[in-house]
Motif scaffolding. Structure first.
Motif, mmCIF file in Angstrom:
data_model
loop_
_atom_site.group_PDB
_atom_site.id
_atom_site.type_symbol
_atom_site.label_atom_id
_atom_site.label_comp_id
_atom_site.label_asym_id
_atom_site.label_seq_id
_atom_site.Cartn_x
_atom_site.Cartn_y
_atom_site.Cartn_z
ATOM 1 N N LYS A 99 63.718 19.373 -25.977
ATOM 2 C CA LYS A 99 64.153 18.034 -25.598
ATOM 3 C C LYS A 99 64.358 17.181 -26.831
ATOM 4 C CE LYS A 99 62.586 16.840 -21.005
ATOM 5 N NZ LYS A 99 61.659 15.994 -20.277
ATOM 6 N N LYS A 100 65.395 16.398 -26.776
ATOM 7 C CA LYS A 100 65.616 15.475 -27.887
ATOM 8 C C LYS A 100 65.236 14.078 -27.409
ATOM 9 C CE LYS A 100 69.629 15.700 -30.002
ATOM 10 N NZ LYS A 100 71.076 15.415 -30.136
ATOM 11 N N GLN A 101 64.202 13.521 -28.045
ATOM 12 C CA GLN A 101 63.725 12.190 -27.650
ATOM 13 C C GLN A 101 64.612 11.147 -28.332
ATOM 14 O OE1 GLN A 101 60.831 12.033 -25.733
ATOM 15 N NE2 GLN A 101 61.097 9.821 -25.471
ATOM 16 N N VAL A 102 65.290 10.324 -27.536
ATOM 17 C CA VAL A 102 66.194 9.324 -28.133
ATOM 18 C C VAL A 102 65.555 7.936 -28.101
ATOM 19 C CG1 VAL A 102 68.477 8.260 -28.013
ATOM 20 C CG2 VAL A 102 68.221 10.697 -27.560
ATOM 21 N N LEU A 103 65.113 7.512 -26.924
ATOM 22 C CA LEU A 103 64.432 6.209 -26.843
ATOM 23 C C LEU A 103 62.985 6.464 -26.451
ATOM 24 C CD1 LEU A 103 67.143 4.131 -24.922
ATOM 25 C CD2 LEU A 103 66.794 4.311 -27.397
ATOM 26 N N ASN A 104 62.073 5.745 -27.112
ATOM 27 C CA ASN A 104 60.666 6.021 -26.933
ATOM 28 C C ASN A 104 59.908 4.729 -26.646
ATOM 29 O OD1 ASN A 104 58.240 7.269 -26.942
ATOM 30 N ND2 ASN A 104 58.165 7.617 -29.160
ATOM 31 N N ASP A 105 59.748 4.411 -25.370
ATOM 32 C CA ASP A 105 59.028 3.199 -24.976
ATOM 33 C C ASP A 105 59.632 1.943 -25.635
ATOM 34 O OD1 ASP A 105 57.123 1.730 -23.660
ATOM 35 O OD2 ASP A 105 55.569 2.023 -25.186
ATOM 36 N N LEU A 106 60.907 1.795 -25.407
ATOM 37 C CA LEU A 106 61.643 0.665 -25.997
ATOM 38 C C LEU A 106 61.399 -0.598 -25.172
ATOM 39 C CD1 LEU A 106 63.904 -0.145 -28.070
ATOM 40 C CD2 LEU A 106 65.550 0.430 -26.279
ATOM 41 N N ASN A 107 61.016 -1.663 -25.858
ATOM 42 C CA ASN A 107 60.754 -2.944 -25.187
ATOM 43 C C ASN A 107 61.432 -4.056 -25.948
ATOM 44 O OD1 ASN A 107 58.485 -2.343 -23.146
ATOM 45 N ND2 ASN A 107 57.793 -1.347 -25.029
ATOM 46 N N PHE A 108 62.275 -4.804 -25.298
ATOM 47 C CA PHE A 108 62.766 -6.051 -25.882
ATOM 48 C C PHE A 108 63.473 -6.892 -24.839
ATOM 49 C CE2 PHE A 108 67.411 -5.395 -26.679
ATOM 50 C CZ PHE A 108 67.512 -4.017 -26.531
ATOM 51 N N GLN A 109 63.653 -8.163 -25.207
ATOM 52 C CA GLN A 109 64.301 -9.087 -24.287
ATOM 53 C C GLN A 109 65.450 -9.778 -24.996
ATOM 54 O OE1 GLN A 109 60.860 -11.499 -23.450
ATOM 55 N NE2 GLN A 109 60.435 -10.361 -21.570
ATOM 56 N N ILE A 110 66.471 -10.074 -24.229
ATOM 57 C CA ILE A 110 67.592 -10.831 -24.769
ATOM 58 C C ILE A 110 67.657 -12.135 -23.989
ATOM 59 C CG2 ILE A 110 70.107 -10.846 -25.058
ATOM 60 C CD1 ILE A 110 69.893 -7.883 -25.597
ATOM 61 N N LEU A 111 67.782 -13.213 -24.715
ATOM 62 C CA LEU A 111 67.743 -14.519 -24.053
ATOM 63 C C LEU A 111 69.110 -14.911 -23.511
ATOM 64 C CD1 LEU A 111 65.542 -16.393 -26.680
ATOM 65 C CD2 LEU A 111 64.823 -15.127 -24.647
ATOM 66 N N ASP A 112 69.053 -15.781 -22.520
ATOM 67 C CA ASP A 112 70.288 -16.253 -21.914
ATOM 68 C C ASP A 112 71.157 -16.949 -22.957
ATOM 69 O OD1 ASP A 112 71.911 -16.817 -19.623
ATOM 70 O OD2 ASP A 112 71.287 -18.896 -19.804
ATOM 71 N N ASN A 113 72.419 -16.628 -22.964
ATOM 72 C CA ASN A 113 73.428 -17.277 -23.812
ATOM 73 C C ASN A 113 73.226 -17.015 -25.310
ATOM 74 O OD1 ASN A 113 74.731 -20.653 -24.287
ATOM 75 N ND2 ASN A 113 75.802 -18.720 -24.176
ATOM 76 N N GLU A 114 72.591 -15.900 -25.636
ATOM 77 C CA GLU A 114 72.512 -15.589 -27.067
ATOM 78 C C GLU A 114 73.464 -14.443 -27.425
ATOM 79 O OE1 GLU A 114 68.898 -14.324 -29.008
ATOM 80 O OE2 GLU A 114 68.418 -12.864 -27.467
ATOM 81 N N VAL A 115 73.781 -14.396 -28.709
ATOM 82 C CA VAL A 115 74.552 -13.264 -29.232
ATOM 83 C C VAL A 115 73.538 -12.384 -29.959
ATOM 84 C CG1 VAL A 115 76.427 -12.526 -30.745
ATOM 85 C CG2 VAL A 115 76.617 -14.694 -29.534
ATOM 86 N N PHE A 116 73.369 -11.169 -29.470
ATOM 87 C CA PHE A 116 72.340 -10.274 -30.005
ATOM 88 C C PHE A 116 73.007 -9.068 -30.653
ATOM 89 C CE2 PHE A 116 69.069 -7.037 -29.919
ATOM 90 C CZ PHE A 116 67.898 -7.741 -30.159
ATOM 91 N N GLY A 117 72.687 -8.833 -31.906
ATOM 92 C CA GLY A 117 73.241 -7.683 -32.627
ATOM 93 C C GLY A 117 72.299 -6.497 -32.501
ATOM 94 N N TYR A 118 72.830 -5.356 -32.082
ATOM 95 C CA TYR A 118 71.997 -4.167 -31.881
ATOM 96 C C TYR A 118 72.345 -3.189 -32.995
ATOM 97 C CZ TYR A 118 69.370 -1.007 -28.772
ATOM 98 O OH TYR A 118 68.423 -0.177 -28.212
ATOM 99 N N LEU A 119 71.422 -3.075 -33.953
ATOM 100 C CA LEU A 119 71.686 -2.274 -35.148
ATOM 101 C C LEU A 119 70.916 -0.957 -35.087
ATOM 102 C CD1 LEU A 119 71.217 -5.113 -37.809
ATOM 103 C CD2 LEU A 119 73.378 -4.177 -37.001
ATOM 104 N N GLY A 120 71.393 -0.003 -35.841
ATOM 105 C CA GLY A 120 70.704 1.285 -35.912
ATOM 106 C C GLY A 120 71.665 2.310 -36.481
ATOM 107 N N GLY A 121 71.121 3.291 -37.145
ATOM 108 C CA GLY A 121 71.965 4.315 -37.774
ATOM 109 C C GLY A 121 72.706 5.159 -36.737
ATOM 110 N N ASN A 122 73.553 6.025 -37.206
ATOM 111 C CA ASN A 122 74.260 6.941 -36.304
ATOM 112 C C ASN A 122 73.232 7.771 -35.553
ATOM 113 O OD1 ASN A 122 76.578 7.168 -38.884
ATOM 114 N ND2 ASN A 122 77.137 6.496 -36.853
ATOM 115 N N GLY A 123 73.385 7.839 -34.248
ATOM 116 C CA GLY A 123 72.470 8.647 -33.437
ATOM 117 C C GLY A 123 71.159 7.960 -33.124
#
Ligand SMILES: Nc1ncnc2c1ncn2[C@@H]1O[C@H](COP(=O)(O)OP(=O)(O)OP(=O)(O)O)[C@@H](O)[C@H]1O
Ligand SMILES: [Mg+2]
Length: 321
Positions: A23-47
């Motif tokens: 098995k390839k574990q991609v997301l591991n107990d990911l927790n976050f919130q995005i607020l109403d009317n915000e611009v949120f940048g989602y960064l991370g390397g390839n893969g």
């Protein structure tokens, strides 16, 4: 920006089966919130798992564990999809439709009447700067023009939330600026936007916050305003005079002093020490040349958080369990 929560991600875990490799574990107990009317940048390397997170938000794939909700409505609930506009990483269009026909087709999926569709198509072509290409077949569009059609189709249902997977990729500087402007105008209309990108300067320019995904977790959430007054800032003071005596400042370890002829350059990571250096400069009658703050760039924070350099495409090591 109001502080109500637009997207709530709790304990999101996703792995893919990878044949005999396990098995390839991609997301591991990911927790976050995005607020109403915000611009949120989602960064991370390839893969790193950005597209996977978006697909989970859209219900295109299912999580192993965890919950996603939009303004309190579960992502499992089909109603939540009506709130979302999505620009995929590699959008596929019917090449023989014209720009206007393609948008009319997407509008027809939302049960709009002919009159509504006509109005909507005209509005969207104008918004993305493609009015001149409304009658041109998509097979004759450049990459940048297709990307604009992509964002136009994401807006066809006037969504509350826009999920954009690398909206600036492949665009020239003018195209990127146009895309940034469209994103900002969507925010002005009250929409919430999350987008993934590898172009950190774009993220820096338009995001309220950015999160860095690495090893299946969000390593750091950076508020752009905080980045500016970051504790990692360095103050650099330059002054001119025969000599500058800073021996009165006790924390000598926090001061770096370089002398070049008559020029003294002092740098420190502590704001109160910078203030005291300034007092000494005045007291000893030296001439101030400059005072500047060098903040840590988002790129530096990114590299630190991701625990790696920004690697070329495909070079991120896959993890198997
Ligand atoms: N359907 C699938 N089956 C097996 N592995 C998959 C599948 N989809 C994605 N993956 C793997 O999951 C990991 C995360 O992929 P994902 O596309 O989410 O990354 P990304 O952050 O969007 O990367 P990029 O910046 O290159 O677009 C990668 O290792 C990828 O190979
Ligand atoms: Mg991706």
């Amino acid at each position: 920006m109001t502080d109500s929560i637009a997207i709530d991600i709790k304990g999101l875990t996703k792995s893919f089966s990878n044949g005999w490799l396990g098995k390839k574990q991609v997301l591991n107990d990911l927790n976050f919130q995005i607020l109403d009317n915000e611009v949120f940048g989602y960064l991370g390397g390839n893969g790193a798992g950005k597209t996977t997170t978006f697909k989970l938000m859209l219900g295109l794939i299912r999580p192993d564990k965890g919950e996603i909700s939009f303004w309190g409505c579960s992502a499992k609930d089909r109603i939540s999809r009506a709130m979302i506009g999505y620009l995929p990483e590699q959008p596929y269009f019917y090449a023989y439709l014209t720009g206007a026909e393609a948008l009319d087709f997407y509008a027809s999926l939302f049960d709009m009447t002919g009159t509504e569709r006509k109005k909507k198509v005209g509005y969207l072509l104008d918004l993305v700067g493609l009015t001149h290409a409304g009658d041109t077949q998509l097979r004759k569009f450049s990459r940048g023009m297709l990307q604009r059609i992509g964002i136009a189709q994401a807006l066809v249902n006037d969504p509350k939330l826009l999920i954009l997977d690398e909206p600036m990729s492949g665009l020239d500087p003018m195209g990127r600026k146009a895309m940034r402007d469209i994103i900002l105008s969507c925010r002005d209309q009250g929409k919430t936007i999350i987008f993934s990108s590898h172009i950190i300067s774009d993220v820096e320019m338009i995001c309220d916050r950015a999160g860095i995904l690495a090893n299946g977790e969000l390593k750091n959430i950076i508020t752009m305003d905080d980045a500016i007054s970051s504790k990692d800032s360095t103050w650099e003071i330059s002054c001119q005079g025969a000599s500058l005596d800073l021996s009165g400042i006790k924390e000598q370890g926090a001061i770096k002093q370089v002398v070049r002829g008559n020029r003294h350059i002092i740098s420190t990571g502590k704001k109160d020490i910078a203030d005291r250096v300034m007092t000494e400069i005045n007291r000893q009658g030296l001439g101030l040349v400059s005072f500047s703050t060098a903040r840590k760039s988002i790129e530096e924070i990114y590299i630190q958080s991701a625990g790696q350099e920004i690697l070329p495409a495909g070079s991120q090591q896959d993890k198997y369990s």
